[in-house]
Design an enzyme around this catalytic site. Structure first.
Site, PDB file in Angstrom:
ATOM      1  CB  THR A   1      -0.939  -0.004   1.218  1.00  0.00           C
ATOM      2  OG1 THR A   1      -1.782  -1.161   1.172  1.00  0.00           O
ATOM      3  CG2 THR A   1      -1.799   1.243   1.265  1.00  0.00           C
TER       4      THR A   1
ATOM      5  CD  GLN B   1      -4.896  -3.216   0.122  1.00  0.00           C
ATOM      6  OE1 GLN B   1      -4.928  -3.878  -0.922  1.00  0.00           O
ATOM      7  NE2 GLN B   1      -4.816  -3.760   1.327  1.00  0.00           N
TER       8      GLN B   1
ATOM      9  CD  GLN C   1      -9.007  -1.745  -0.596  1.00  0.00           C
ATOM     10  OE1 GLN C   1      -9.419  -2.468  -1.508  1.00  0.00           O
ATOM     11  NE2 GLN C   1      -8.584  -2.236   0.557  1.00  0.00           N
ATOM     12  CG  ASP C   2      -6.156   1.732   1.155  1.00  0.00           C
ATOM     13  OD1 ASP C   2      -7.240   1.818   1.757  1.00  0.00           O
ATOM     14  OD2 ASP C   2      -5.298   0.892   1.429  1.00  0.00           O
TER      15      ASP C   2
ATOM     16  CG  ASP D   1     -10.508   1.031   4.672  1.00  0.00           C
ATOM     17  OD1 ASP D   1     -11.611   1.197   5.215  1.00  0.00           O
ATOM     18  OD2 ASP D   1      -9.897  -0.055   4.700  1.00  0.00           O
TER      19      ASP D   1
ATOM     20  NE  ARG E   1     -12.499  -1.040   6.824  1.00  0.00           N
ATOM     21  CZ  ARG E   1     -12.288  -2.212   6.217  1.00  0.00           C
ATOM     22  NH1 ARG E   1     -12.875  -3.310   6.662  1.00  0.00           N
ATOM     23  NH2 ARG E   1     -11.474  -2.286   5.183  1.00  0.00           N
TER      24      ARG E   1
ATOM     25  CD1 TRP F   1      -5.772  -0.623   9.568  1.00  0.00           C
ATOM     26  CD2 TRP F   1      -4.884   1.378   9.191  1.00  0.00           C
ATOM     27  NE1 TRP F   1      -4.587  -0.822   8.897  1.00  0.00           N
ATOM     28  CE2 TRP F   1      -4.022   0.404   8.653  1.00  0.00           C
ATOM     29  CE3 TRP F   1      -4.543   2.731   9.064  1.00  0.00           C
ATOM     30  CZ2 TRP F   1      -2.826   0.731   8.012  1.00  0.00           C
ATOM     31  CZ3 TRP F   1      -3.359   3.050   8.415  1.00  0.00           C
ATOM     32  CH2 TRP F   1      -2.507   2.060   7.901  1.00  0.00           C
TER      33      TRP F   1
END
Length: 532
Positions: A295, A325, A347-348, A369, A437, A439
């Site tokens: 990531t 990611q 994502q990310d 996220d 959420r 992490w």
């Protein structure tokens, strides 16, 4: 007065003087004169503290200030040993996965040594505030977490075992706890001023406001055939080759699509990117977890230098929702500002790794996220666009990564708008979308005075998987939000969730409270609201 009375008066004077001194000592530090074990018992990891501070090479601290410096020096020593260990691990890399993890960890350990030395020297010479120190210690701790997370991603958990055995994480955690006691818990904030945070100079204000950037830029990046700097990285390489001291170095990036993966290393300082606007100046890449990157290393643009500013640029990762990611921007830049920029991914998308960051009038889009990391970061007057994920996936706007209760980090989303993209609208009823959420164990995120569209799940927040992880230790809150998605009736009932935060609670997450913005943002010329 006879001599006996004089003697009694003198004894009384000594008693008052001694009592006053004792009170002063107790007020300054109740542990003066105790052994190192007693000092170490005040830290989260007393065994490591005793081992590294009680081996005969350190004197017994006389005051808490002395103890702080000894603990910091021990952390620096551990960091240098861990860096040497990481350097040796490089000789064992035989696969692309181990090489990717090693590259991340070696870079992150280098930065940890930098952050710890910066903290030690700054406090020793009274050139840094206690708030600075807590920020840099938080960054040092987060670097290690990021290294370890990369190992887990690539199924190489044993790779980091030698680094973990150095006890560096525990020693930094101890320093965070010690330094926390020096922070002013009740600063006098001015919450009503619509102003600039003080870290931004008047010169930088003018730079952000000016329309004639071409005439004052240090270099101009252009894709024309005769351009001296056809790529952004070539301009950065030039900036590293010359000594511009602490002066702002302005890189004007003319309109175009720049397919580059850019790294702005921390030996640079005060770099400014100025584009022709988010529709015209676009930096794009397509690295992703599915494509073999961690990531951390998937970022199209990675920023480590302090004082970075960007205006009028799109940061994009085109890997797509099926690639996992895939980071568009990774920033660990302290005292950084992103103004009128766009961040596009799935994502990310936006990895706000660490330190103090401010985003103003920006667009951020993604699915899972997509605003994450462990910076102390404020998003103000931004539009957060939630995209359509893969079938069966839920959207998570944030995933904050605070791993230690004394880190002064968190995500604050203030005066923003949370809305679905046109591609999500037709299927919005079949896709669950949550505010965030946890992490990490002490995850901390708030939404303040923000418009929440009706597609937000009524519970508001999602657990990490099918667990109750961090329910009691996280801090999630909402203050003054509005719109059809802001109803509180069915919100989660976790111990760490704060529905309808009080104004005093909310102030901790303002520009002034979370990132001490009045001390540095005015210098950037980015307009901001210091308080609520």
């Amino acid at each position: 007065m006879n001599s006996f009375n004089l003697f009694l008066s003198f004894l009384f004077y000594l008693f008052v003087l001694y009592s006053s001194f004792s009170l002063f000592v107790q007020a300054d530090d109740e542990l003066v004169g105790t052994d190192i074990n007693h000092w170490c018992q005040t830290t989260p990891h007393p065994n490591q503290c005793n081992f590294f501070l009680g081996r005969g090479k350190h004197h017994v601290p006389r005051h808490r200030t002395d103890f702080r410096m000894l603990a910091l020096q021990a952390a620096v020593d551990n960091a240098n040993e861990a860096l040497g260990c990481t350097r040796d691990l490089g000789k064992m890399c035989q696969t692309m996965a181990t090489t990717a993890v090693w590259n991340d960890c070696y870079k992150l350990l280098n930065n940890t040594v930098f952050q710890l030395n910066q903290t030690l020297v700054g406090l020793k010479n009274n050139r840094s505030s206690n708030f600075d120190a807590q920020t840099w210690l938080s960054a040092a701790f987060t670097n290690l977490q990021t290294c370890f997370s990369g190992c887990v991603e690539m199924n190489l958990t044993d790779f980091a075992s030698p680094i973990k055995s150095s006890n560096l994480t525990e020693m930094i955690s101890n320093s965070l706890a010690i330094n926390h006691l020096f922070l002013n818990q009740n600063p006098n904030y001015d919450f009503n001023t619509n102003d600039f945070p003080a870290w931004v100079t008047h010169h930088d204000r003018r730079l952000l406001a000016t329309t004639s950037i071409q005439s004052i830029a240090n270099v101009i990046v252009s894709q024309t055939p005769d351009s001296r700097f056809p790529t952004i990285q070539s301009a950065l390489d030039y900036a590293r080759s010359i000594d511009h001291g602490d002066q702002r170095f302005i890189i004007y990036i003319k309109g175009g699509v720049y397919n580059e993966n850019i790294q702005i290393v921390n030996d640079l300082k005060n770099i400014m990117f100025v584009g022709d606007g988010i529709r015209y100046t676009i930096i794009t890449g397509n690295r992703s977890a599915r494509g073999g990157s961690t990531t951390y290393s998937s970022a199209t643009v990675g920023v480590d230098c302090s004082g970075f500013i960007a205006r009028g640029i799109t940061f994009r990762n085109t890997a797509g929702p099926e690639s996992g990611q895939a980071v568009a921007l990774r920033s660990a830049s302290d005292l950084s500002v992103f103004y009128a920029c766009s961040f596009e991914g799935y994502q990310d998308t936006l990895f706000a790794v660490s330190q103090r960051q401010f985003f103003k009038l920006c667009y951020i889009s993604g699915t899972i996220d997509f605003i994450f990391g462990n910076a102390a970061v404020v998003f103000q007057n931004c539009v957060i666009l939630v995209r359509k994920p893969l079938n069966g996936q839920a959207n998570m706007i944030t995933a904050q990564g605070r791993g230690d209760p004394f880190q002064n980090t968190g995500i604050s989303i203030h005066n923003c708008r949370i809305i679905p993209t046109p591609e999500l609208i037709p299927v919005v009823s079949s896709v669950q979308t949550y505010l965030g959420r946890p992490w990490q164990e002490y995850s901390r995120t708030v939404f303040m005075k923000t418009y929440l569209d009706g597609f937000i799940n009524p519970q508001g927040w999602s657990p990490w998987g099918n667990t109750d992880f961090a329910f009691n230790t996280l801090y999630y809150g909402e203050y003054g939000c509005f719109g059809p998605g802001a109803a509180m009736e069915n919100r989660v009932k976790w111990a760490g969730y704060h529905a309808n935060m009080s104004s005093s609670e909310a102030r901790m997450f303002t520009v002034e409270g979370l990132i001490a913005g009045r001390a540095w943002l005015p210098a950037t010329a980015v307009p901001f609201i210091a308080g609520l």
